[in-house]
Design a protein around this motif. Structure first.
Motif, PDB file in Angstrom:
ATOM      1  N   SER A   1       1.247  -1.634   0.199  1.00 41.80           N
ATOM      2  CA  SER A   1       0.200  -0.050  -0.185  1.00 41.80           C
ATOM      3  C   SER A   1       0.937   1.172   0.053  1.00 41.80           C
TER       4      SER A   1
ATOM      5  N   MET B   1      -5.030   1.381  -3.502  1.00 41.01           N
ATOM      6  CA  MET B   1      -6.203   1.377  -3.204  1.00 41.01           C
ATOM      7  C   MET B   1      -6.625  -0.403  -2.306  1.00 41.01           C
TER       8      MET B   1
ATOM      9  N   THR C   1      -4.329  -0.900   0.000  1.00 41.11           N
ATOM     10  CA  THR C   1      -5.237  -0.843   1.750  1.00 41.11           C
ATOM     11  C   THR C   1      -6.143  -0.943   2.206  1.00 41.11           C
ATOM     12  N   PHE C   2      -7.400  -1.655   1.571  1.00 44.44           N
ATOM     13  CA  PHE C   2      -8.387  -2.219   1.741  1.00 44.44           C
ATOM     14  C   PHE C   2      -8.104  -4.141   2.525  1.00 44.44           C
ATOM     15  N   LYS C   3      -7.009  -3.991   1.092  1.00 42.89           N
ATOM     16  CA  LYS C   3      -7.262  -5.604   1.717  1.00 42.89           C
ATOM     17  C   LYS C   3      -6.150  -5.763   3.045  1.00 42.89           C
TER      18      LYS C   3
ATOM     19  N   ILE D   1      -6.353  -3.608   5.279  1.00 39.92           N
ATOM     20  CA  ILE D   1      -7.419  -3.512   6.717  1.00 39.92           C
ATOM     21  C   ILE D   1      -8.683  -4.039   7.180  1.00 39.92           C
ATOM     22  N   ALA D   2      -8.282  -4.919   6.114  1.00 36.13           N
ATOM     23  CA  ALA D   2      -9.107  -6.947   6.803  1.00 36.13           C
ATOM     24  C   ALA D   2      -8.619  -7.017   7.122  1.00 36.13           C
TER      25      ALA D   2
ATOM     26  N   ARG E   1     -10.087  -2.006  12.325  1.00 43.54           N
ATOM     27  CA  ARG E   1     -10.940  -2.445  10.700  1.00 43.54           C
ATOM     28  C   ARG E   1     -12.053  -1.573  10.178  1.00 43.54           C
TER      29      ARG E   1
ATOM     30  N   TYR F   1     -12.440   1.367   8.346  1.00 46.46           N
ATOM     31  CA  TYR F   1     -13.522   1.804   7.042  1.00 46.46           C
ATOM     32  C   TYR F   1     -14.457   2.793   7.316  1.00 46.46           C
TER      33      TYR F   1
ATOM     34  N   LEU G   1     -12.499   6.259   5.732  1.00 49.91           N
ATOM     35  CA  LEU G   1     -13.008   5.499   4.527  1.00 49.91           C
ATOM     36  C   LEU G   1     -14.903   6.012   3.882  1.00 49.91           C
TER      37      LEU G   1
ATOM     38  N   TYR H   1      -6.843  10.133   4.505  1.00 48.17           N
ATOM     39  CA  TYR H   1      -6.577   9.257   3.990  1.00 48.17           C
ATOM     40  C   TYR H   1      -4.887   8.179   3.601  1.00 48.17           C
TER      41      TYR H   1
END
Length: 431
Positions: A74, A350, A353-355, A357-358, A365, A369, A372, A396
């Motif tokens: 990321s 992105m 980044t989402f991966k 956070i998960a 988390r 989210y 975001l 961000y």
């Protein structure tokens, strides 16, 4: 054992103060361009050095920086995005403007680097400290919004912005775009809601949230209102324990009671037919985006017009839409200023980044989210997280910086010596 409570309270306040000042640097505090630029230049450089000084202060007090990167892709792709932006100075249609925007975005990244590291080091070496990223962001948003709420009562001519030919007054004035101010309200809501989970000053937190929602209503920001409802929905979905069931029912009932009025007033503007057409065309953005894709993109499809540039001139002009200096969509902005190469880098950044956070624990988390949500929604209709310099970029960068670090269990010999000298209470833990 040494009492660190006074030191930690002081650090918590200083972290809040520099984040507040950093965010405030994105506002236009004077109609005089020279004064505004001076405030932003001196202020941004000042808070950057302040974030580094605070980081060093924590280390000097009795901690070591033994952090290492855990989610490298990321931040790596974000650096790649900035590197492409730097290279674009070679073909930019206005090198000076591209350079100014690039340096401001890069400065924000360095600020976030030291700011987030300071929080992580507190986690590692001062267990039980009260500093929380969501609380710092929530309080920062509240204080800035409070300035506008007070200002709109004291001096409405300055703090309101007239739109639609003077028919509608929206909170923001010349200080800040109303939609951007609405996004800040959403960010504040996303942060402060977490104080309920740890039962932190409940009454005071409710007051702050009421101020934020009142200001959000006054901004008239449709996108931010939707974001606020989505954030609350995320939190309601987490209320699974029996003792929270009644609270969940109460919140849902309140939302169902308020939502029709808020949607009618803010989104559909009391059913006005012209305003309905505005909503359907996203206030003229759809024709503008169509013109950008059909006319602007084919001119420089691969690498774009240069960092934060959308045409050969200062504004994109078309016979079929209004003239605009920015795209009102952060993804379209990247596509036009850095071409398909830049957009590809951003999409991967992105996604990683989402991966990342998960994979975080439930609290982190949910926090990230929720932060975001207003940022992504704002990015569809305004400057956004990859647009011209704004505090959406700051938040961000804080998000992906927060998931980038982890504690390194292996310390160097010099780090152990420092801890033995300054933090004897940790000797057994490090040996």
């Amino acid at each position: 054992m040494k009492d660190h409570s006074k030191f930690l309270k002081k650090i918590n306040f200083q972290l809040f103060l520099i984040l507040l000042l950093m965010t405030a640097c994105f506002f236009t505090w004077s109609e005089n361009v020279v004064i505004t630029r001076a405030i932003k230049l001196v202020g941004r450089i000042g808070v950057l050095f302040a974030s580094y000084a605070l980081y060093k202060k924590i280390l000097d007090y009795g901690a070591v920086d033994n952090l290492k990167l855990k989610n490298t892709l990321s931040p790596l792709f974000y650096i790649l995005y900035l590197f492409l932006g730097f290279l674009s100075f070679l073909w930019s249609t206005d090198v000076g403007y591209s350079a100014l925007q690039w340096f401001m975005t890069t400065q924000t990244l360095f600020f976030c680097y030291f700011f987030v590291k300071s929080i992580y080091i507190l986690d590692d070496f001062f267990p039980g400290h009260q500093t929380r990223l969501y609380n710092l962001i929530g309080n920062t948003s509240f204080i800035l919004i409070l300035v506008f709420v007070i200002g709109m009562w004291v001096n409405p001519d300055v703090f309101y912005r007239l739109t639609n030919g003077g028919e509608e007054a929206r909170l923001g004035g010349y200080f800040m775009n109303p939609n951007e101010l609405g996004m800040l309200c959403g960010i504040g809501v996303a942060g402060l809601l977490f104080d309920f989970y740890r039962k932190h000053h409940i009454g005071w937190t409710i007051f702050k949230l009421l101020i934020l929602f009142y200001a959000l209503y006054e901004t008239g920001s449709r996108s931010s209102l939707i974001g606020a409802f989505l954030i609350i929905g995320f939190h309601i979905n987490q209320m699974n324990s029996p003792r929270l069931k009644m609270m969940k029912i109460g919140i849902v009932t309140l939302i169902l009671a308020i939502a029709p009025y808020a949607i009618n007033k803010i989104i559909f503007k009391d059913g006005d037919s012209e305003r309905m057409e505005e909503v359907l065309s996203m206030t003229g953005r759809l024709p503008f985006w169509t013109a950008l894709i059909n006319e602007g993109l084919p001119r420089e499809p691969l690498l774009g017009f240069g960092f934060m540039r959308i045409d050969y001139t200062d504004a994109f002009q078309s016979a079929n839409t209004y003239a605009g200096k920015m795209t009102h969509n952060t993804f379209m902005q990247v596509l036009i200023n850095l071409g398909f190469v830049g957009l590809t880098i951003v999409i991967f950044q992105m996604a990683f980044t989402f991966k990342a956070i998960a994979k975080e624990n439930d609290e982190v988390r949910l926090m990230l989210y929720c932060m975001l949500i207003p940022l992504i929604i704002n990015s569809v209709t305004e400057f956004g997280i990859f647009g011209e310099s704004n505090y959406g970029i700051l938040f961000y960068q804080l998000i992906f910086s927060y998931i980038a670090f982890q504690k390194n269990p292996i310390m160097t010999r010099s780090q152990k010596i420092i801890l033995r000298k300054r933090r004897p209470d940790l000797i057994q833990e490090i040996d």
